[in-house]
Enzyme design. Structure first.
Site, PDB file in Angstrom:
ATOM      1  N   GLN A  37      -7.665   4.212   1.067  1.00  0.00           N
ATOM      2  CA  GLN A  37      -6.835   4.030   2.256  1.00  0.00           C
ATOM      3  C   GLN A  37      -6.166   5.347   2.636  1.00  0.00           C
ATOM      4  O   GLN A  37      -5.076   5.665   2.187  1.00  0.00           O
ATOM      5  CB  GLN A  37      -5.784   2.940   2.033  1.00  0.00           C
ATOM      6  CG  GLN A  37      -5.070   2.588   3.311  1.00  0.00           C
ATOM      7  CD  GLN A  37      -4.242   1.340   3.190  1.00  0.00           C
ATOM      8  OE1 GLN A  37      -4.316   0.582   2.240  1.00  0.00           O
ATOM      9  NE2 GLN A  37      -3.432   1.111   4.200  1.00  0.00           N
ATOM     10  N   PHE A  38      -6.843   6.114   3.494  1.00  0.00           N
ATOM     11  CA  PHE A  38      -6.332   7.426   3.880  1.00  0.00           C
ATOM     12  C   PHE A  38      -5.015   7.333   4.641  1.00  0.00           C
ATOM     13  O   PHE A  38      -4.241   8.285   4.678  1.00  0.00           O
ATOM     14  CB  PHE A  38      -7.374   8.204   4.697  1.00  0.00           C
ATOM     15  CG  PHE A  38      -7.465   7.810   6.137  1.00  0.00           C
ATOM     16  CD1 PHE A  38      -6.757   8.518   7.105  1.00  0.00           C
ATOM     17  CD2 PHE A  38      -8.243   6.739   6.535  1.00  0.00           C
ATOM     18  CE1 PHE A  38      -6.842   8.152   8.445  1.00  0.00           C
ATOM     19  CE2 PHE A  38      -8.335   6.373   7.863  1.00  0.00           C
ATOM     20  CZ  PHE A  38      -7.630   7.085   8.819  1.00  0.00           C
ATOM     21  N   THR A  39      -4.711   6.170   5.220  1.00  0.00           N
ATOM     22  CA  THR A  39      -3.474   6.042   5.988  1.00  0.00           C
ATOM     23  C   THR A  39      -2.229   6.160   5.110  1.00  0.00           C
ATOM     24  O   THR A  39      -1.135   6.377   5.623  1.00  0.00           O
ATOM     25  CB  THR A  39      -3.436   4.725   6.788  1.00  0.00           C
ATOM     26  OG1 THR A  39      -3.544   3.628   5.889  1.00  0.00           O
ATOM     27  CG2 THR A  39      -4.569   4.691   7.806  1.00  0.00           C
TER      28      THR A  39
END
Length: 152
Positions: A78-80
């Site tokens: 989850q790059f966010t």
């Protein structure tokens, strides 16, 4: 490297309408890889997650690890988690690791978890549009970061 760890009674991840990973009792781990992250940080976080005593014992005290309860892990990239929201209203993802680095470290993190976790380690699909479902137990959620080899 950033993680959000949720104690769950169940969790699953779906891609294109198909469940590709599912666990019962255990931990959902969301993993965000930043630009300067390394394999050593993956190893450190996997070790910490395996040993964290966040499950209740017979006296309802948080004294048991995921291995003590024979639990499973569901790991989702989850790059966010790497968002910078300090300026304006649109998050910047400039600190997120480049996709090739992020995928390499995501795969290494899963490998490290498989070495440390006695239960099954399921995962999402890197870069895919995923739908994650979970039943948070408690709720019990912890944020862990690893920078320069130190757990924060």
């Amino acid at each position: 490297m950033k993680t959000v760890i949720q104690r769950v009674t169940s969790a699953s991840v779906t891609v294109d309408g198909e469940v590709i990973g599912s666990i019962g009792n255990g931990l959902l781990v969301l993993l965000g890889v930043e630009q300067n992250d390394t394999k050593a940080e993956c190893e450190k976080l996997a070790e910490k997650i395996a040993r964290m005593r966040i499950f209740s014992d017979e006296n309802d005290k948080t004294n048991l690890s995921v291995n003590d309860i024979h639990g499973d892990l569901l790991v989702i990239s989850q790059f966010t988690l790497c968002a910078d929201c300090s300026h304006g209203n649109r998050p910047s993802f400039i600190n997120a690791g480049e996709p090739s680095l992020a995928e390499e470290l995501y795969e290494h993190f899963k490998l490290c978890c498989r070495e440390k976790i006695e239960g099954s380690v399921e995962s999402g699909s890197f870069g895919a549009d995923m739908k994650v479902s979970l039943t948070n137990d408690g709720p019990f959620t912890i944020v862990l970061e690893c920078r320069n080899g130190k757990i924060l």
